[in-house]
Design a protein around this motif. Structure first.
Motif, PDB file in Angstrom:
ATOM      1  N   ALA A 141      42.159  58.882 -35.214  1.00 57.25           N
ATOM      2  CA  ALA A 141      41.218  60.005 -35.980  1.00 57.25           C
ATOM      3  C   ALA A 141      40.218  59.111 -36.963  1.00 57.25           C
ATOM      4  O   ALA A 141      39.182  59.629 -36.939  1.00 57.25           O
ATOM      5  CB  ALA A 141      42.182  60.707 -36.881  1.00 57.25           C
ATOM      6  N   GLU A 160      44.681  70.471 -31.592  1.00 60.80           N
ATOM      7  CA  GLU A 160      44.576  71.123 -32.934  1.00 60.80           C
ATOM      8  C   GLU A 160      45.909  70.820 -33.583  1.00 60.80           C
ATOM      9  O   GLU A 160      46.176  70.587 -34.744  1.00 60.80           O
ATOM     10  CB  GLU A 160      44.618  72.666 -33.033  1.00 60.80           C
ATOM     11  CG  GLU A 160      43.213  73.117 -32.803  1.00 60.80           C
ATOM     12  CD  GLU A 160      42.200  72.610 -33.798  1.00 60.80           C
ATOM     13  OE1 GLU A 160      42.737  73.060 -34.906  1.00 60.80           O
ATOM     14  OE2 GLU A 160      41.113  72.382 -33.627  1.00 60.80           O
ATOM     15  N   HIS A 212      45.677  67.185 -35.219  1.00 62.38           N
ATOM     16  CA  HIS A 212      45.096  67.622 -36.375  1.00 62.38           C
ATOM     17  C   HIS A 212      45.894  68.207 -37.541  1.00 62.38           C
ATOM     18  O   HIS A 212      45.872  67.628 -38.780  1.00 62.38           O
ATOM     19  CB  HIS A 212      43.615  68.362 -36.370  1.00 62.38           C
ATOM     20  CG  HIS A 212      42.514  67.607 -35.592  1.00 62.38           C
ATOM     21  ND1 HIS A 212      41.874  66.564 -36.207  1.00 62.38           N
ATOM     22  CD2 HIS A 212      41.991  67.662 -34.593  1.00 62.38           C
ATOM     23  CE1 HIS A 212      40.943  66.086 -35.354  1.00 62.38           C
ATOM     24  NE2 HIS A 212      40.948  66.788 -34.425  1.00 62.38           N
ATOM     25  N   LEU A 249      48.114  65.149 -38.345  1.00 64.19           N
ATOM     26  CA  LEU A 249      47.520  64.112 -39.285  1.00 64.19           C
ATOM     27  C   LEU A 249      47.410  64.631 -40.810  1.00 64.19           C
ATOM     28  O   LEU A 249      47.578  63.587 -41.567  1.00 64.19           O
ATOM     29  CB  LEU A 249      46.115  64.000 -38.660  1.00 64.19           C
ATOM     30  CG  LEU A 249      45.945  63.144 -37.450  1.00 64.19           C
ATOM     31  CD1 LEU A 249      44.362  63.310 -36.943  1.00 64.19           C
ATOM     32  CD2 LEU A 249      46.127  61.773 -37.887  1.00 64.19           C
ATOM     33  N   THR A 250      47.266  66.020 -41.068  1.00 65.37           N
ATOM     34  CA  THR A 250      47.675  66.380 -42.730  1.00 65.37           C
ATOM     35  C   THR A 250      48.812  65.835 -43.023  1.00 65.37           C
ATOM     36  O   THR A 250      48.981  65.117 -44.251  1.00 65.37           O
ATOM     37  CB  THR A 250      47.398  67.738 -42.405  1.00 65.37           C
ATOM     38  OG1 THR A 250      46.385  68.265 -42.115  1.00 65.37           O
ATOM     39  CG2 THR A 250      47.509  68.172 -44.079  1.00 65.37           C
TER      40      THR A 250
END
Length: 297
Positions: A14, A60, A63, A66-67
């Protein structure tokens, strides 16, 4: 149980934008990095990679993960600090990095006072380009950076980095000492619309500030000479070859026959201190931040 090593690979993809770039930064092969992410996906029961043309990209679900991964990294940073801290006294190796002007005018002045005050602290300085500073922080090869605010920076809401205001570096107009307006206390940039200008042709933030300021003053500068390094720019101005916008942090040798003129509406560049999320809980990083704030003031 999530394998934190595989989570680091996902974060690297990322950050660097592609699996190939992330693999190179982590000293993996591209296939090994892809396999780490696919294995992490199997452990979680979700697909983290999907086809995108001839390549792959993060899904998605990736992602979303990743948060949480960025929050985990920040908590881990704080946990390491808590475990290693000895009575909250700064100690160990502290790695600071920044662009040349900040290294010489902000970082260098804090080293001796900090290491004298905290004998167990060792500080290492590194001169880097702006984006490299973020890469070094992300990879753990630097602990604190002084960076300039630019549109290319991660947003202040990016949990991977904790970015805090440090100072505003104002630009002055530097002219030869013999220039007709050299004795003026404040000048209007528009009065120099027909002057010869010294501006770097290399894409850099100071070039962008100069072109934007001249544009706002209603003219496009005539670039007579191309120079990037402040010492070279100072000497060109001293020989009467043009004028330039120079930030106040930039050092110009005092023997040069040049004059810094204050502008009525000067451009400024905003500088921040930046560390990884959770990094300011580290006593050494906190002490360096406070020392930098004092020097910048």
């Amino acid at each position: 149980m999530i394998d934190l090593r595989r989570l680091k690979v996902l974060r690297a993809v990322a950050h660097y934008g592609t699996i190939t770039a992330a693999a190179r930064a982590m000293h993996f092969t591209t296939s090994a990095a892809s396999q780490q992410i696919r294995q992490l996906g199997r452990e979680l029961g979700v697909a983290l990679l999907e086809p995108h043309g001839r390549n792959v990209r993060l899904t998605e679900a990736a992602h979303t993960l990743l948060t949480h991964a960025d929050a985990i990294e920040a908590r881990w940073e704080q946990a390491e600090t808590d475990l290693r801290a000895a009575k909250d006294e700064p100690a160990g190796l502290l790695r600071l990095c920044s662009m040349p002007t900040a290294v010489s005018r902000l970082l260098a002045p804090v080293v001796a006072p900090l290491t004298t005050k905290y004998p167990k602290l060792k500080i290492q300085l590194r001169e880097v380009e702006q984006q490299q500073a973020f890469d070094l922080l992300f990879s753990g090869e630097a602990d604190l950076a002084v960076i300039e605010v630019t549109p290319a920076n991660p947003p202040r809401t990016d949990a991977r980095f904790d970015q805090r205001p440090l100072t505003d570096d104002v630009f002055d107009l530097v002219v030869p000492a013999a220039h007709p307006q050299a004795a003026a206390e404040v000048v209007d940039l528009a009065d120099f619309a027909t002057a010869d200008w010294i501006i770097s042709s290399v894409a850099c933030t100071c070039r962008e500030h100069t072109l934007a300021a001249c544009g706002a003053a209603g003219f496009t500068p005539h670039i007579a000479h191309d120079a990037l390094e402040w010492n070279a720019i100072g000497h060109l101005i001293a020989h009467g070859l043009g004028v330039a916008l120079v930030p106040r942090l930039a050092y110009l040798a005092p023997h040069l026959p040049v004059k810094r003129l204050h502008l009525a509406n000067p451009p400024t560049r905003k500088l921040l201190t930046t560390t990884r999320g959770g990094g300011y809980t580290n006593p050494a990083i906190a002490a360096a931040h406070d020392a930098l704030s004092d020097v910048a003031a």
